[in-house]
Design a protein around this motif. Structure first.
Motif, PDB file in Angstrom:
ATOM      1  N   HIS A   1     -34.343 -20.231  10.043  1.00 11.39           N
ATOM      2  CA  HIS A   1     -35.275 -21.501  10.717  1.00 11.39           C
ATOM      3  C   HIS A   1     -36.583 -20.611  10.988  1.00 11.39           C
ATOM      4  CE1 HIS A   1     -36.868 -23.875  13.592  1.00 11.39           C
ATOM      5  NE2 HIS A   1     -36.982 -22.894  14.781  1.00 11.39           N
ATOM      6  N   HIS A   2     -37.599 -21.411  10.271  1.00 10.12           N
ATOM      7  CA  HIS A   2     -38.983 -21.026  10.717  1.00 10.12           C
ATOM      8  C   HIS A   2     -39.242 -21.228  12.081  1.00 10.12           C
ATOM      9  CE1 HIS A   2     -39.101 -21.212   6.185  1.00 10.12           C
ATOM     10  NE2 HIS A   2     -40.118 -20.167   6.373  1.00 10.12           N
ATOM     11  N   VAL A   3     -39.538 -20.200  13.129  1.00 13.22           N
ATOM     12  CA  VAL A   3     -39.866 -20.398  14.377  1.00 13.22           C
ATOM     13  C   VAL A   3     -41.197 -21.381  14.598  1.00 13.22           C
ATOM     14  CG1 VAL A   3     -40.588 -19.187  16.658  1.00 13.22           C
ATOM     15  CG2 VAL A   3     -38.987 -18.128  15.033  1.00 13.22           C
ATOM     16  N   LEU A   4     -42.032 -21.085  13.472  1.00 16.25           N
ATOM     17  CA  LEU A   4     -43.035 -22.205  13.569  1.00 16.25           C
ATOM     18  C   LEU A   4     -42.712 -22.911  12.164  1.00 16.25           C
ATOM     19  CD1 LEU A   4     -46.468 -20.171  14.462  1.00 16.25           C
ATOM     20  CD2 LEU A   4     -44.858 -21.390  15.965  1.00 16.25           C
ATOM     21  N   PRO A   5     -42.244 -24.087  12.328  1.00 17.66           N
ATOM     22  CA  PRO A   5     -41.612 -24.782  11.031  1.00 17.66           C
ATOM     23  C   PRO A   5     -42.739 -25.145  10.022  1.00 17.66           C
ATOM     24  CG  PRO A   5     -40.694 -25.371  13.120  1.00 17.66           C
ATOM     25  CD  PRO A   5     -41.790 -24.793  13.550  1.00 17.66           C
ATOM     26  N   VAL A   6     -42.615 -25.187   8.813  1.00 21.23           N
ATOM     27  CA  VAL A   6     -43.496 -25.511   7.599  1.00 21.23           C
ATOM     28  C   VAL A   6     -44.224 -26.617   8.130  1.00 21.23           C
ATOM     29  CG1 VAL A   6     -43.694 -25.946   5.232  1.00 21.23           C
ATOM     30  CG2 VAL A   6     -42.291 -23.918   6.190  1.00 21.23           C
ATOM     31  N   ALA A   7     -43.381 -27.894   8.316  1.00 19.79           N
ATOM     32  CA  ALA A   7     -44.054 -29.002   8.432  1.00 19.79           C
ATOM     33  C   ALA A   7     -45.001 -29.146   9.573  1.00 19.79           C
ATOM     34  CB  ALA A   7     -43.016 -30.200   8.617  1.00 19.79           C
ATOM     35  N   CYS A   8     -44.755 -28.252  10.550  1.00 25.94           N
ATOM     36  CA  CYS A   8     -45.553 -28.237  11.687  1.00 25.94           C
ATOM     37  C   CYS A   8     -46.815 -27.654  11.580  1.00 25.94           C
ATOM     38  CB  CYS A   8     -44.842 -27.894  12.915  1.00 25.94           C
ATOM     39  SG  CYS A   8     -43.450 -28.445  13.240  1.00 25.94           S
ATOM     40  N   VAL A   9     -46.854 -26.677  10.959  1.00 31.96           N
ATOM     41  CA  VAL A   9     -48.296 -25.488  10.756  1.00 31.96           C
ATOM     42  C   VAL A   9     -48.999 -26.544   9.598  1.00 31.96           C
ATOM     43  CG1 VAL A   9     -49.009 -23.438   9.924  1.00 31.96           C
ATOM     44  CG2 VAL A   9     -47.044 -23.665  11.141  1.00 31.96           C
ATOM     45  N   THR A  10     -48.223 -26.962   8.548  1.00 35.54           N
ATOM     46  CA  THR A  10     -49.075 -27.520   7.472  1.00 35.54           C
ATOM     47  C   THR A  10     -49.797 -28.764   8.107  1.00 35.54           C
ATOM     48  OG1 THR A  10     -47.218 -28.780   6.737  1.00 35.54           O
ATOM     49  CG2 THR A  10     -47.867 -26.559   5.627  1.00 35.54           C
ATOM     50  N   GLU A  11     -48.929 -29.584   8.758  1.00 31.19           N
ATOM     51  CA  GLU A  11     -49.788 -30.763   9.302  1.00 31.19           C
ATOM     52  C   GLU A  11     -50.702 -30.269  10.492  1.00 31.19           C
ATOM     53  OE1 GLU A  11     -48.334 -34.106  12.664  1.00 31.19           O
ATOM     54  OE2 GLU A  11     -46.737 -33.440  11.641  1.00 31.19           O
ATOM     55  N   VAL A  12     -50.510 -29.568  11.331  1.00 36.88           N
ATOM     56  CA  VAL A  12     -51.537 -29.525  12.279  1.00 36.88           C
ATOM     57  C   VAL A  12     -52.474 -28.440  12.028  1.00 36.88           C
ATOM     58  CG1 VAL A  12     -51.729 -28.441  14.719  1.00 36.88           C
ATOM     59  CG2 VAL A  12     -49.990 -29.646  14.146  1.00 36.88           C
ATOM     60  N   ILE A  13     -52.289 -27.109  11.445  1.00 33.60           N
ATOM     61  CA  ILE A  13     -53.421 -26.212  11.126  1.00 33.60           C
ATOM     62  C   ILE A  13     -54.177 -26.455   9.840  1.00 33.60           C
ATOM     63  CG2 ILE A  13     -53.757 -23.850  10.740  1.00 33.60           C
ATOM     64  CD1 ILE A  13     -52.947 -24.428  13.736  1.00 33.60           C
ATOM     65  N   ILE A  14     -53.136 -26.581   8.729  1.00 37.30           N
ATOM     66  CA  ILE A  14     -53.891 -26.849   7.370  1.00 37.30           C
ATOM     67  C   ILE A  14     -54.606 -28.196   7.420  1.00 37.30           C
ATOM     68  CG2 ILE A  14     -53.517 -27.185   5.097  1.00 37.30           C
ATOM     69  CD1 ILE A  14     -51.612 -24.981   5.203  1.00 37.30           C
ATOM     70  N   GLY A  15     -53.916 -29.256   7.873  1.00 33.84           N
ATOM     71  CA  GLY A  15     -54.406 -30.492   8.047  1.00 33.84           C
ATOM     72  C   GLY A  15     -55.660 -30.626   8.918  1.00 33.84           C
ATOM     73  N   TRP A  16     -55.888 -29.855   9.947  1.00 36.56           N
ATOM     74  CA  TRP A  16     -57.117 -30.104  10.615  1.00 36.56           C
ATOM     75  C   TRP A  16     -58.007 -29.213  10.122  1.00 36.56           C
ATOM     76  CZ3 TRP A  16     -58.500 -24.933  12.586  1.00 36.56           C
ATOM     77  CH2 TRP A  16     -59.951 -25.306  13.280  1.00 36.56           C
ATOM     78  N   ASP A  17     -57.805 -28.064   9.332  1.00 36.46           N
ATOM     79  CA  ASP A  17     -58.784 -27.261   8.806  1.00 36.46           C
ATOM     80  C   ASP A  17     -59.511 -27.962   7.550  1.00 36.46           C
ATOM     81  OD1 ASP A  17     -60.052 -24.581   8.565  1.00 36.46           O
ATOM     82  OD2 ASP A  17     -58.929 -24.469   6.551  1.00 36.46           O
ATOM     83  N   GLU A  18     -58.508 -28.683   6.736  1.00 28.13           N
ATOM     84  CA  GLU A  18     -59.081 -29.434   5.756  1.00 28.13           C
ATOM     85  C   GLU A  18     -60.066 -30.539   6.060  1.00 28.13           C
ATOM     86  OE1 GLU A  18     -55.894 -30.715   3.392  1.00 28.13           O
ATOM     87  OE2 GLU A  18     -55.721 -29.226   1.998  1.00 28.13           O
ATOM     88  N   LYS A  19     -59.746 -31.068   7.261  1.00 31.16           N
ATOM     89  CA  LYS A  19     -60.508 -32.163   7.706  1.00 31.16           C
ATOM     90  C   LYS A  19     -61.746 -31.793   8.353  1.00 31.16           C
ATOM     91  CE  LYS A  19     -60.173 -36.486  10.497  1.00 31.16           C
ATOM     92  NZ  LYS A  19     -59.058 -37.265  11.309  1.00 31.16           N
ATOM     93  N   ALA A  20     -61.568 -30.901   9.189  1.00 37.97           N
ATOM     94  CA  ALA A  20     -62.874 -30.418  10.268  1.00 37.97           C
ATOM     95  C   ALA A  20     -63.651 -29.259   9.483  1.00 37.97           C
ATOM     96  CB  ALA A  20     -62.350 -30.178  11.480  1.00 37.97           C
ATOM     97  N   ASN A  21     -63.236 -28.309   8.597  1.00 39.07           N
ATOM     98  CA  ASN A  21     -63.742 -27.175   8.267  1.00 39.07           C
ATOM     99  C   ASN A  21     -64.162 -26.981   6.840  1.00 39.07           C
ATOM    100  OD1 ASN A  21     -63.788 -26.155  10.996  1.00 39.07           O
ATOM    101  ND2 ASN A  21     -61.665 -26.296  10.886  1.00 39.07           N
TER     102      ASN A  21
END
Length: 311
Positions: A70-90
């Motif tokens: 188990h990923h404590v910070l799951p892959v789907a969650c980090v990609t959705e929130v962190i990478i998704g936000w970074d691509e859109k806002a930065n």
């Protein structure tokens, strides 16, 4: 968010890829957990092989189900929130492109049991099953060949299987005091689902970074790695606390409490809380004798997998 990020991605040295072997950083997330799961890593599951032309089942076989890395910070969650936000806002410049962080490191991994591990432990691998029950299971497995669904066991046999639970002479399993990976991993909200809770906490990290951007606080903007590492460490502690610090002091004590029933233990109806990943567990009835309960169905299915003849 683009489809390529649904299963993780890599932005320069910021990696959220859970690869079958190792990610680009050289980290194999399953290997990170193998030591923790030594001795309890697998249990049998039913496996249906379907004919690609007829779409019907050709054979039923045993298949080994592993522990969950188990990923404590799951892959789907980090990609959705962190990478998704970074691509859109930065898009220029990217906040995470200069951050070296990998989701597959040992600090972000924990070996977790499935309900199958727990059921197998407390049923002694179904060694006490009667010949009548065994014969019916084998017969029904054979009848299932060529059908889309398994042939149902009789109510009497199902009840006998769900009544097989024992306290295994008060011996705790090697995976005691760890929540079940397939219990409340997802839910309707951040209280009932672990993933939703992580998403909420990651969104708070994003909000902090956006505030730092507005204030031109470079150190805080660049501290995303530390924020993720701190959250991962905190959530690992929280998961273990949920297994050990609820109604009972640990999952083994919780299981024994469920075995006793409310007449002998007033907390018995709350046995399930220690097993959940979520802050607010979904209620679950103890499977003893409850043939219609979802947990009893897991016991019945596991017994069929364990006692299935090799094809």
């Amino acid at each position: 968010m683009s489809n390529k990020h649904r299963r993780g991605s890599t932005t320069n040295e910021f990696c959220t890829v859970a690869a079958a072997k190792a990610c680009g950083c050289g980290n194999n997330y399953k290997e990170m957990c193998e030591g923790e799961a030594s001795g309890w890593d697998k249990y049998p599951q039913k496996f249906a092989r379907k004919n690609s032309s007829t779409k019907l089942i050709d054979s039923l076989r045993k298949n080994q189900r592993s522990f969950e890395a188990h990923h404590v910070l799951p892959v789907a969650c980090v990609t959705e929130v962190i990478i998704g936000w970074d691509e859109k806002a930065n898009s220029s410049p990217s906040v995470i492109s200069g951050t070296k962080w990998c989701i597959n490191t040992k600090d972000n991994m924990i070996a977790m049991p499935m309900w199958g591990h727990t059921i197998m432990w407390y049923t002694d691998n179904f060694v006490g099953i009667s010949s009548e029950v065994l014969d019916e299971i084998k017969s029904k497995n054979k009848e299932s060949l060529g059908n889309k669904a398994l042939s149902e066991l009789s109510e009497e046999t199902s009840k006998k299987l769900s009544n097989m639970l024992s306290d295994r002479k008060d011996t705790a399993p090697p995976f005691k005091d760890i929540p079940q990976h397939n219990y409340s991993h997802t839910g309707r909200n951040a209280l009932s689902g672990y993933n939703q809770e992580i998403i909420q906490r990651l969104e708070a990290i994003v909000a902090d970074i956006e505030e730092a951007q507005e204030m031109h606080q470079t150190d805080k903007i660049n501290s995303i790695k530390d924020a993720l590492d701190d959250l991962s460490e905190n959530m690992k502690e929280i998961l273990l606390e949920r297994a050990n610090d609820r109604v009972y002091k640990g999952t083994h004590e919780a299981w024994k409490g469920g075995m006793k029933g409310v007449e002998k233990d007033t907390n018995s109806n709350h046995w399930y809380k220690n097993f959940s990943m979520a802050e607010r567990p979904t209620e679950m009835t103890f499977p003893l004798g409850k043939v219609s309960d979802s947990m009893a169905e897991k016991i019945i299915g596991l017994a069929r997998a364990m006692l299935m003849e090799s094809k």
